[in-house]
Scaffold this active site. Structure first.
Site, mmCIF file in Angstrom:
data_model
loop_
_atom_site.group_PDB
_atom_site.id
_atom_site.type_symbol
_atom_site.label_atom_id
_atom_site.label_comp_id
_atom_site.label_asym_id
_atom_site.label_seq_id
_atom_site.Cartn_x
_atom_site.Cartn_y
_atom_site.Cartn_z
ATOM 1 C CE1 TYR A 18 65.810 138.445 44.867
ATOM 2 C CE2 TYR A 18 66.040 138.083 47.440
ATOM 3 C CZ TYR A 18 65.292 138.433 46.189
ATOM 4 O OH TYR A 18 63.850 138.524 46.351
ATOM 5 C CE1 TYR A 150 60.521 140.933 47.034
ATOM 6 C CE2 TYR A 150 59.766 140.660 49.349
ATOM 7 C CZ TYR A 150 60.434 140.200 48.439
ATOM 8 O OH TYR A 150 60.905 138.594 48.271
ATOM 9 C CG ASP A 251 52.765 142.333 52.147
ATOM 10 O OD1 ASP A 251 53.095 141.873 53.371
ATOM 11 O OD2 ASP A 251 53.346 141.897 51.139
ATOM 12 C CE LYS A 280 60.784 140.140 55.610
ATOM 13 N NZ LYS A 280 59.931 140.245 54.265
HETATM 14 C C1 LIG Z 1 59.498 139.745 53.161
HETATM 15 C C2 LIG Z 1 58.388 140.155 52.493
HETATM 16 C C3 LIG Z 1 57.388 139.112 51.740
HETATM 17 C C4 LIG Z 1 57.740 137.902 51.540
HETATM 18 O O1 LIG Z 1 57.955 137.029 52.687
HETATM 19 P P1 LIG Z 1 58.839 135.689 52.430
HETATM 20 O O2 LIG Z 1 58.469 134.845 53.974
HETATM 21 O O3 LIG Z 1 60.083 136.077 52.230
HETATM 22 O O4 LIG Z 1 58.227 134.827 51.521
HETATM 23 C C5 LIG Z 1 56.250 139.683 51.341
HETATM 24 N N1 LIG Z 1 55.834 140.941 51.515
HETATM 25 C C6 LIG Z 1 56.499 141.906 52.316
HETATM 26 C C7 LIG Z 1 56.115 143.015 52.565
HETATM 27 C C8 LIG Z 1 57.848 141.395 52.987
HETATM 28 O O5 LIG Z 1 58.711 142.234 53.606
#
Ligand SMILES: *Cc1c(COP(=O)(O)O)cnc(C)c1O
Length: 438
Positions: A18, A150, A251, A280
């Protein structure tokens, strides 16, 4: 290379997240990291240690250079760091997939490994779209989500990010148009707001002919605004989606592996999605790895289609080194290995951090310019009434000996679970200091 030379090349050659090119804010130069600390080069020469309040974007849950994780990496390097996954398999991946299917909520039996969180979201979406195509219902191709979310930076993932925070305006005509519900009412223990629940139910019902899936972050909306909501909304989504033939994707990339106080945030609600994304903290912050899990029903649906395969296969799929680290990280977390990292259990550490953050951040409520202070699990958030001056806030935290990376109107911390009480107190002081200048 001299520190000054590195900084110059970093500014002109290296694109940061960013950030504009060339860069405008000089990043700190990290020389090494260990435990809950980052060693950065100091302006006057030499180095200084900073307590890490970010777990490297929420991934390094056991801190840095953990001896068990370092040993697991060396051990796997001695066998192979990578082999292709088409036509080949290996023990680290098989063990990992079996463990993930076992520890995640019931029903999620199959695991697709991939390289990053965004890709795992793409894979989850692809599974759902393909499921409906294979079932002869290609009109079911849209996604519904609530605002404030997100899900990553690739295009379909972006299409379900918060439309304002995700800057949908600049991608008008490019991003697929999805269906948005309002942001869920705030508060982990706020109960379910009946009018909101009815609107959500009606929106899903009205669009169900076109909806392939609902995708949300369970309990904690992370990079979209660090908001918490009542787990009751997940039970609602589960029942409404089942009623209307819409798949449900959770997610858990940010929330998985204990961050919210439950191993997976959906455990707070006691429901299972049809598809779940992990990333993550999966490798304890050592390497990029993500996973998309699904139910036998989703897998069977895909397999009965005209193209009976899931058409996805990243080059580095199932990377053995990353899988070995994920297995070692799970050993540390769940106490399966020879040296349990958390003798009293990871929950005890997350609850200890939760209590420390609640006490340490409480004084922020009295600061002018602070709109809200909230804590859940090992997540502490101070929300301001205005955009954070990131440079000033970061500088104030660094002066207090802590690494923080605020965004938008949020100064927050997600420390590693190994953070001791003294370091935790320092992190809270740094958040308060940053909130005063930011
Ligand atoms: C960080 C994140 C993503 C994206 O993961 P990247 O490894 O950065 O591509 C997707 N969903 C959530 C909830 C996240 O916190």
């Amino acid at each position: 290379m001299l520190r000054r030379e590195l900084a110059g090349l970093d500014r002109t050659r290296v694109w940061h997240p960013y950030a504009p090119m060339p860069g405008t804010i000089e990043p700190l130069l990290v020389e090494s990291a260990s435990g809950a600390r980052l060693r950065v080069s100091a302006p006057g020469g030499g180095t200084r240690d900073l307590v890490d309040g970010m777990s490297s974007w929420w991934a390094a849950i056991h801190g840095y250079r953990h001896p068990v994780l370092d040993a697991a990496a060396r051990d796997q390097l001695g066998r192979m760091s990578h082999v292709m996954f088409g036509g080949l398999t290996h023990e680290p991946a098989v063990t990992l997939c079996d463990r993930l299917a076992t520890i995640t909520p019931p029903g999620l039996e199959h695991v697709f490994l991939c390289d990053s969180g965004s890709v795992s979201v793409e894979v989850g979406i692809k599974m759902c779209l393909q499921y409906w195509r294979s079932s002869g219902r290609p009109a079911k191709h849209k996604l519904l989500t609530w605002r404030g979310g997100y899900h990553g930076d690739t295009f379909w993932a972006m299409s379900v990010c918060d439309p304002d925070g995700g800057m949908h305006k600049i991608w008008d005509g490019v991003l697929p148009r999805q269906v948005f519900a309002d942001t869920p009412p705030a508060g982990f223990a706020a109960g379910v707001d009946t009018p909101y629940a009815e609107r959500l139910r009606a929106l899903i019902g009205a669009n169900s002919d076109e909806l392939a899936a609902v995708i949300v972050e369970p309990v904690v909306q992370g990079a979209g605004g660090m908001r918490f909501h009542d787990p009751g909304y997940l039970r609602l989504l589960r029942s409404v989606c089942s009623e209307h033939d819409v798949l449900l994707i959770f997610d858990e990339i940010a929330t998985g592996f204990g961050r919210s106080g439950a191993l997976f945030a959906t455990d707070h609600a006691g429901v299972s999605p049809d598809v779940m994304c992990l990333g993550k903290a999966l490798t304890g912050g050592y390497l990029s790895l993500a996973a998309t899990l699904c139910t036998p029903e989703v897998a069977a649906g895909i397999s009965r289609g005209e193209l009976p395969v899931l058409a996805h296969g990243p080059t580095f799929m199932g990377n053995p080194l990353a899988c070995a680290l994920a297995n070692a990280s799970l050993d540390l977390l769940l106490g399966g290995g020879p040296e349990p990292a958390y003798p009293a259990g990871w929950q005890a550490e997350v609850h200890r951090i939760e209590a420390g953050l609640a006490a340490g951040l409480a004084p922020a409520s009295d600061l002018p310019g602070v709109a809200d202070v909230r804590v859940l699990g090992a997540i502490g958030v101070v929300q301001l009434r205005h955009e954070v001056d990131v440079a000033a806030a970061t500088a104030a935290a660094v002066a207090a000996g802590v690494w923080l990376r605020p965004f938008r109107d949020l100064i927050y911390t997600m420390p590693p679970y190994v953070t001791g009480d003294a370091d935790l107190a320092l992190i809270c002081e740094a958040v308060l200091a940053a909130a005063q200048v930011g």
